[in-house]
Design an enzyme around this catalytic site. Structure first.
Site, PDB file in Angstrom:
ATOM      1  N   CYS A 128      33.493  59.851 -65.551  1.00  0.00           N
ATOM      2  CA  CYS A 128      33.600  60.116 -66.998  1.00  0.00           C
ATOM      3  C   CYS A 128      32.709  59.165 -67.775  1.00  0.00           C
ATOM      4  O   CYS A 128      32.488  58.026 -67.357  1.00  0.00           O
ATOM      5  CB  CYS A 128      35.014  59.855 -67.507  1.00  0.00           C
ATOM      6  SG  CYS A 128      36.289  60.633 -66.559  1.00  0.00           S
ATOM      7  N   ASP A 129      32.273  59.635 -68.917  1.00  0.00           N
ATOM      8  CA  ASP A 129      31.568  58.753 -69.848  1.00  0.00           C
ATOM      9  C   ASP A 129      31.780  59.284 -71.258  1.00  0.00           C
ATOM     10  O   ASP A 129      31.724  60.494 -71.480  1.00  0.00           O
ATOM     11  CB  ASP A 129      30.072  58.707 -69.523  1.00  0.00           C
ATOM     12  CG  ASP A 129      29.377  57.611 -70.300  1.00  0.00           C
ATOM     13  OD1 ASP A 129      29.489  56.438 -69.898  1.00  0.00           O
ATOM     14  OD2 ASP A 129      28.740  57.921 -71.327  1.00  0.00           O
TER      15      ASP A 129
END
Lengths: 183, 183
Positions: B66-67
Site C-alpha cells: 500500500c501507499d
C-alpha cells in the site's frame, strides 16, 4: 464546564477530540416525538429536548445534546429489536445511498445553538450471507440502522459524502466551530 | 497466510477489520519513482513495488502492498520535514478540496490485483492560529499532508466524498472485496 447529555461511549470518545474537560450527564428525556415534526427534523428536536432536560439543573454549564438517526424511504431506523430486524434493516440499506442525520443542541445560560448535520452513506450490494455474517459479529445490535461505520460495518460501505464522525454520532468538526461561537 | 508489506500501525489496525490472521513484514523498497509516471499514479506504482519486494520471498502467501498520497495543485504531499513545512502544507489545504489516493497491490502466487482508491477531502478555511495549535499537538509530523483525519485533524475537515479509511491509509472496504477475488 461542558456537559455532554448523552450516555453514548462513542460520543464521549469523539468529544475528547475537542476537549478533555467535560462531564457526562445522560438525559432521561423520554424519546417520544409529536407527529407534527417532519421525520428528518427529529434528531435536532430530540437533541434540543435532551439538552434542555439537563440544562434546567446546569444553567451555568455548556450543555450539549445529540441524537442520530438513519433515514431511508422516508422512515427513521432506530436500533434493531432483534437479529431478524437487523437483517431487514441491512437488506433495506444494501446497494443504495441513505442519509445519516445527527442533531446537536448547545445550551449555555440563556443562549442556544442547534443544528443538523447530514452525511450520505452508500452501501455495496450485499449478499444475504454477508449480512448474516456481519450480524453474527454482534456489532449491529446497539446501533441505529444496524451498522457501525467505524467497525466491521465499514466493509459494507462503498463511500460517504459529508462528515464521517457525524455517522458515528457526533459531528465534531462543526460542533467545535459552534462551541466557539457560544462559549 | 496474508502478509502486510507496510510498517504503518494504522494500516495494521485497519486490516484487522478484515482478518486477524496476517503477518506484518515491511518492505524496504526504496521509494524513488521514475519520472515517466503521472503524479496520481504514484501510490499504485509504489504499492506494486512494495508488494513485489516482499512477494519474492513469500510466493505462496497473499502479499498486500500500500501507499497513500495527498494531492493538491498537481503535486503529491509527503510527510512534513519540519513544523514550518507542516504549516505550509496545511495552509495549502485550507479552504479547499484535495484528493487522497491510496494504491493497493495484492500478489498471490502468479496472480496480481492492483487498484487506486480516491477520496476527496474538503477543509474548512483555517486561521493561522488554528494551524499552529494543531501542529503543537504533534499529530501532523508522521502523516502525509500533515494531518490525521482520524485524530484531532478531524476538526479541520468539513467533509469527504469517498471512503474514509482510504484517507487513513487503507481502503478496507474495496480491499476486502478484491481479496475475495484472488484468494
Amino acid at each position: 464546564m461542558i456537559v455532554l447529555a448523552s450516555a453514548s461511549p462513542r460520543r464521549k470518545e469523539l468529544l475528547q477530540l475537542i476537549t478533555d474537560e467535560f462531564e457526562v450527564i445522560p438525559s432521561n428525556f423520554d424519546e417520544s416525538v409529536s407527529k407534527e415534526i417532519s421525520v428528518e427534523a427529529i434528531p435536532q428536536y430530540l437533541a434540543e429536548m435532551k439538552a434542555d432536560d439537563i440544562h434546567k439543573a446546569h444553567f451555568d454549564d455548556v450543555v450539549i445534546g445529540c441524537d442520530t438517526g438513519v433515514f431511508v424511504d422516508g422512515t427513521m431506523l432506530g436500533k434493531p429489536s432483534s437479529k431478524k430486524n437487523a437483517f431487514e434493516m441491512l437488506r433495506a440499506l444494501s446497494g443504495r445511498t441513505h442519509k445519516v442525520i445527527t442533531g446537536c443542541a448547545i445550551l449555555y445560560k440563556s443562549k442556544k445553538i442547534s443544528f443538523s448535520c447530514t452525511t450520505e452513506v452508500s452501501f455495496y450490494e450485499l449478499e444475504d450471507r454477508e449480512i448474516s455474517d456481519y450480524i453474527e459479529t454482534g456489532e449491529p445490535m446497539d446501533k441505529a440502522g444496524a451498522y457501525g461505520i467505524q467497525g466491521k460495518g465499514s466493509l459494507l460501505v462503498k463511500g460517504i459524502d459529508g462528515d464521517f464522525f457525524n455517522v458515528v454520532g457526533l459531528p465534531v468538526s462543526e460542533l467545535s466551530r459552534q462551541l466557539k461561537k457560544i462559549y
